[in-house]
Write a protein that holds these residues in place. Structure first.
Motif, PDB file in Angstrom:
ATOM      1  N   LEU A  15     -16.182  25.520  -5.397  1.00  0.00           N
ATOM      2  CA  LEU A  15     -16.237  26.962  -5.171  1.00  0.00           C
ATOM      3  C   LEU A  15     -17.590  27.500  -5.624  1.00  0.00           C
ATOM      4  O   LEU A  15     -18.104  27.088  -6.660  1.00  0.00           O
ATOM      5  CB  LEU A  15     -15.150  27.684  -5.979  1.00  0.00           C
ATOM      6  CG  LEU A  15     -13.701  27.387  -5.634  1.00  0.00           C
ATOM      7  CD1 LEU A  15     -12.769  28.125  -6.596  1.00  0.00           C
ATOM      8  CD2 LEU A  15     -13.400  27.781  -4.204  1.00  0.00           C
ATOM      9  N   SER A  16     -18.137  28.434  -4.848  1.00  0.00           N
ATOM     10  CA  SER A  16     -19.360  29.125  -5.282  1.00  0.00           C
ATOM     11  C   SER A  16     -19.016  30.034  -6.457  1.00  0.00           C
ATOM     12  O   SER A  16     -17.837  30.278  -6.743  1.00  0.00           O
ATOM     13  CB  SER A  16     -19.925  29.966  -4.131  1.00  0.00           C
ATOM     14  OG  SER A  16     -19.049  31.063  -3.871  1.00  0.00           O
ATOM     15  N   ASP A  17     -20.042  30.556  -7.123  1.00  0.00           N
ATOM     16  CA  ASP A  17     -19.797  31.501  -8.212  1.00  0.00           C
ATOM     17  C   ASP A  17     -18.972  32.681  -7.712  1.00  0.00           C
ATOM     18  O   ASP A  17     -18.004  33.102  -8.359  1.00  0.00           O
ATOM     19  CB  ASP A  17     -21.113  32.020  -8.807  1.00  0.00           C
ATOM     20  CG  ASP A  17     -21.821  30.978  -9.662  1.00  0.00           C
ATOM     21  OD1 ASP A  17     -21.290  29.872  -9.853  1.00  0.00           O
ATOM     22  OD2 ASP A  17     -22.923  31.303 -10.157  1.00  0.00           O
ATOM     23  N   GLU A  18     -19.346  33.219  -6.557  1.00  0.00           N
ATOM     24  CA  GLU A  18     -18.652  34.382  -6.001  1.00  0.00           C
ATOM     25  C   GLU A  18     -17.187  34.059  -5.699  1.00  0.00           C
ATOM     26  O   GLU A  18     -16.295  34.856  -5.978  1.00  0.00           O
ATOM     27  CB  GLU A  18     -19.356  34.880  -4.729  1.00  0.00           C
ATOM     28  CG  GLU A  18     -20.743  35.445  -4.966  1.00  0.00           C
ATOM     29  CD  GLU A  18     -21.822  34.374  -5.199  1.00  0.00           C
ATOM     30  OE1 GLU A  18     -21.611  33.181  -4.838  1.00  0.00           O
ATOM     31  OE2 GLU A  18     -22.872  34.722  -5.770  1.00  0.00           O
ATOM     32  N   GLN A  19     -16.930  32.882  -5.139  1.00  0.00           N
ATOM     33  CA  GLN A  19     -15.556  32.485  -4.823  1.00  0.00           C
ATOM     34  C   GLN A  19     -14.732  32.286  -6.095  1.00  0.00           C
ATOM     35  O   GLN A  19     -13.576  32.698  -6.153  1.00  0.00           O
ATOM     36  CB  GLN A  19     -15.550  31.196  -4.003  1.00  0.00           C
ATOM     37  CG  GLN A  19     -16.080  31.350  -2.598  1.00  0.00           C
ATOM     38  CD  GLN A  19     -16.277  30.002  -1.919  1.00  0.00           C
ATOM     39  OE1 GLN A  19     -16.783  29.045  -2.516  1.00  0.00           O
ATOM     40  NE2 GLN A  19     -15.881  29.923  -0.648  1.00  0.00           N
ATOM     41  N   ALA A  20     -15.332  31.651  -7.099  1.00  0.00           N
ATOM     42  CA  ALA A  20     -14.613  31.403  -8.353  1.00  0.00           C
ATOM     43  C   ALA A  20     -14.303  32.716  -9.078  1.00  0.00           C
ATOM     44  O   ALA A  20     -13.234  32.852  -9.684  1.00  0.00           O
ATOM     45  CB  ALA A  20     -15.428  30.470  -9.250  1.00  0.00           C
ATOM     46  N   SER A  45     -15.003  35.765 -17.513  1.00  0.00           N
ATOM     47  CA  SER A  45     -15.908  34.803 -18.159  1.00  0.00           C
ATOM     48  C   SER A  45     -15.739  33.444 -17.479  1.00  0.00           C
ATOM     49  O   SER A  45     -14.805  33.224 -16.713  1.00  0.00           O
ATOM     50  CB  SER A  45     -15.612  34.691 -19.659  1.00  0.00           C
ATOM     51  OG  SER A  45     -14.291  34.242 -19.877  1.00  0.00           O
ATOM     52  N   TRP A  46     -16.684  32.561 -17.784  1.00  0.00           N
ATOM     53  CA  TRP A  46     -16.629  31.192 -17.281  1.00  0.00           C
ATOM     54  C   TRP A  46     -16.040  30.302 -18.355  1.00  0.00           C
ATOM     55  O   TRP A  46     -16.293  30.501 -19.532  1.00  0.00           O
ATOM     56  CB  TRP A  46     -18.027  30.683 -16.929  1.00  0.00           C
ATOM     57  CG  TRP A  46     -18.636  31.406 -15.785  1.00  0.00           C
ATOM     58  CD1 TRP A  46     -19.618  32.358 -15.831  1.00  0.00           C
ATOM     59  CD2 TRP A  46     -18.304  31.258 -14.407  1.00  0.00           C
ATOM     60  NE1 TRP A  46     -19.909  32.809 -14.575  1.00  0.00           N
ATOM     61  CE2 TRP A  46     -19.124  32.154 -13.675  1.00  0.00           C
ATOM     62  CE3 TRP A  46     -17.394  30.470 -13.705  1.00  0.00           C
ATOM     63  CZ2 TRP A  46     -19.058  32.265 -12.288  1.00  0.00           C
ATOM     64  CZ3 TRP A  46     -17.326  30.580 -12.331  1.00  0.00           C
ATOM     65  CH2 TRP A  46     -18.155  31.460 -11.633  1.00  0.00           C
ATOM     66  N   PRO A  56     -17.102  20.604 -14.184  1.00  0.00           N
ATOM     67  CA  PRO A  56     -16.822  21.838 -13.448  1.00  0.00           C
ATOM     68  C   PRO A  56     -16.370  22.972 -14.364  1.00  0.00           C
ATOM     69  O   PRO A  56     -15.877  22.750 -15.467  1.00  0.00           O
ATOM     70  CB  PRO A  56     -15.707  21.431 -12.491  1.00  0.00           C
ATOM     71  CG  PRO A  56     -14.977  20.338 -13.201  1.00  0.00           C
ATOM     72  CD  PRO A  56     -16.029  19.603 -13.993  1.00  0.00           C
ATOM     73  N   TYR A  57     -16.539  24.181 -13.841  1.00  0.00           N
ATOM     74  CA  TYR A  57     -16.104  25.390 -14.523  1.00  0.00           C
ATOM     75  C   TYR A  57     -15.040  26.073 -13.691  1.00  0.00           C
ATOM     76  O   TYR A  57     -14.882  25.800 -12.505  1.00  0.00           O
ATOM     77  CB  TYR A  57     -17.279  26.370 -14.694  1.00  0.00           C
ATOM     78  CG  TYR A  57     -18.213  25.979 -15.804  1.00  0.00           C
ATOM     79  CD1 TYR A  57     -18.134  26.596 -17.045  1.00  0.00           C
ATOM     80  CD2 TYR A  57     -19.178  24.996 -15.619  1.00  0.00           C
ATOM     81  CE1 TYR A  57     -19.001  26.246 -18.073  1.00  0.00           C
ATOM     82  CE2 TYR A  57     -20.035  24.631 -16.634  1.00  0.00           C
ATOM     83  CZ  TYR A  57     -19.945  25.260 -17.867  1.00  0.00           C
ATOM     84  OH  TYR A  57     -20.784  24.907 -18.881  1.00  0.00           O
ATOM     85  N   ARG A  58     -14.333  26.979 -14.352  1.00  0.00           N
ATOM     86  CA  ARG A  58     -13.386  27.836 -13.647  1.00  0.00           C
ATOM     87  C   ARG A  58     -13.592  29.262 -14.118  1.00  0.00           C
ATOM     88  O   ARG A  58     -14.077  29.502 -15.224  1.00  0.00           O
ATOM     89  CB  ARG A  58     -11.952  27.401 -13.873  1.00  0.00           C
ATOM     90  CG  ARG A  58     -11.484  27.513 -15.320  1.00  0.00           C
ATOM     91  CD  ARG A  58     -10.045  27.075 -15.410  1.00  0.00           C
ATOM     92  NE  ARG A  58      -9.645  26.886 -16.792  1.00  0.00           N
ATOM     93  CZ  ARG A  58      -8.612  26.168 -17.160  1.00  0.00           C
ATOM     94  NH1 ARG A  58      -7.865  25.573 -16.257  1.00  0.00           N
ATOM     95  NH2 ARG A  58      -8.303  26.041 -18.429  1.00  0.00           N
ATOM     96  N   GLY A  59     -13.207  30.194 -13.258  1.00  0.00           N
ATOM     97  CA  GLY A  59     -13.241  31.585 -13.641  1.00  0.00           C
ATOM     98  C   GLY A  59     -12.037  31.902 -14.497  1.00  0.00           C
ATOM     99  O   GLY A  59     -10.969  31.307 -14.356  1.00  0.00           O
ATOM    100  N   GLY A 143     -19.666  36.831 -20.467  1.00  0.00           N
ATOM    101  CA  GLY A 143     -18.943  37.422 -19.356  1.00  0.00           C
ATOM    102  C   GLY A 143     -19.249  38.896 -19.192  1.00  0.00           C
ATOM    103  O   GLY A 143     -20.239  39.398 -19.720  1.00  0.00           O
ATOM    104  N   PHE A 144     -18.356  39.588 -18.451  1.00  0.00           N
ATOM    105  CA  PHE A 144     -18.588  41.002 -18.195  1.00  0.00           C
ATOM    106  C   PHE A 144     -17.259  41.723 -18.018  1.00  0.00           C
ATOM    107  O   PHE A 144     -16.238  41.119 -17.677  1.00  0.00           O
ATOM    108  CB  PHE A 144     -19.476  41.195 -16.960  1.00  0.00           C
ATOM    109  CG  PHE A 144     -18.971  40.533 -15.715  1.00  0.00           C
ATOM    110  CD1 PHE A 144     -18.101  41.193 -14.858  1.00  0.00           C
ATOM    111  CD2 PHE A 144     -19.363  39.236 -15.396  1.00  0.00           C
ATOM    112  CE1 PHE A 144     -17.637  40.577 -13.701  1.00  0.00           C
ATOM    113  CE2 PHE A 144     -18.904  38.616 -14.243  1.00  0.00           C
ATOM    114  CZ  PHE A 144     -18.036  39.288 -13.394  1.00  0.00           C
ATOM    115  N   SER A 145     -17.288  43.025 -18.248  1.00  0.00           N
ATOM    116  CA  SER A 145     -16.094  43.850 -18.148  1.00  0.00           C
ATOM    117  C   SER A 145     -15.701  44.068 -16.690  1.00  0.00           C
ATOM    118  O   SER A 145     -16.561  44.269 -15.832  1.00  0.00           O
ATOM    119  CB  SER A 145     -16.341  45.210 -18.813  1.00  0.00           C
ATOM    120  OG  SER A 145     -15.232  46.066 -18.583  1.00  0.00           O
TER     121      SER A 145
END
Length: 153
Positions: A15-20, A45-46, A56-59, A143-145
């Motif tokens: 998954l791209s960043d945007e998709q995740a 956050s990641w 790999p990372y997940r959202g 991460g971000f709010s």
């Protein structure tokens, strides 16, 4: 190794960043709206899917909310889960996973509902996406709010 075996560190369909991000933010917005969560807040956050902090990372989305006055917290968490099941989510953890607490899942996203560890909030929901993002987020900020998105603003 076996070339035909599933390799958790190299997902077949990354998954791209945007998709995740969308994979967990959109369901978080859905839960906040459909369950009518009060004073909802949250952040994205990641999360690395291994102990080394490598891909790999997940959202991940962490949400907090207030339980309406006079309602038992555990009953309310179950009510939120039942509401989401009535809207296409499945009860419990995905096959092969065992978690504590009230859990629902849908489309590779797992939501764990329970007591908030944060002062000023009664309940919390942690949404975890699939381990399919291969970008290195080791040095990303915390991460971000997404509070405004959760409140429909």
């Amino acid at each position: 190794m076996y070339p035909f075996a599933h390799d958790a560190d190299h997902p077949e369909h990354p998954l791209s960043d945007e998709q995740a991000m969308a994979q967990v933010i959109e369901p978080a917005k859905q839960i906040a709206k459909i369950a009518g969560l009060q004073d909802v807040s949250g952040g994205f956050s990641w999360e690395s899917c291994n102990d080394q902090g490598d891909p790999p990372y997940r959202g991940r989305v962490d949400m907090t909310f207030i339980v309406p006055l006079g309602i038992d917290h555990s009953s309310y968490f179950e009510q939120v889960a039942a509401t989401m099941v009535a809207h296409g989510w499945s009860s419990g953890a995905p096959p092969g996973q065992h978690l504590f607490g009230t859990v629902v899942h849908k489309d590779g996203v797992m939501a764990t509902i329970g007591i908030s560890p944060f002062l000023g909030a009664d309940g919390a929901i942690e949404l975890s996406g699939e381990c399919r993002n291969m970008n290195n987020h080791r040095t990303d900020s915390n991460g971000f709010s997404i509070k405004d998105q959760l409140r429909g603003q």
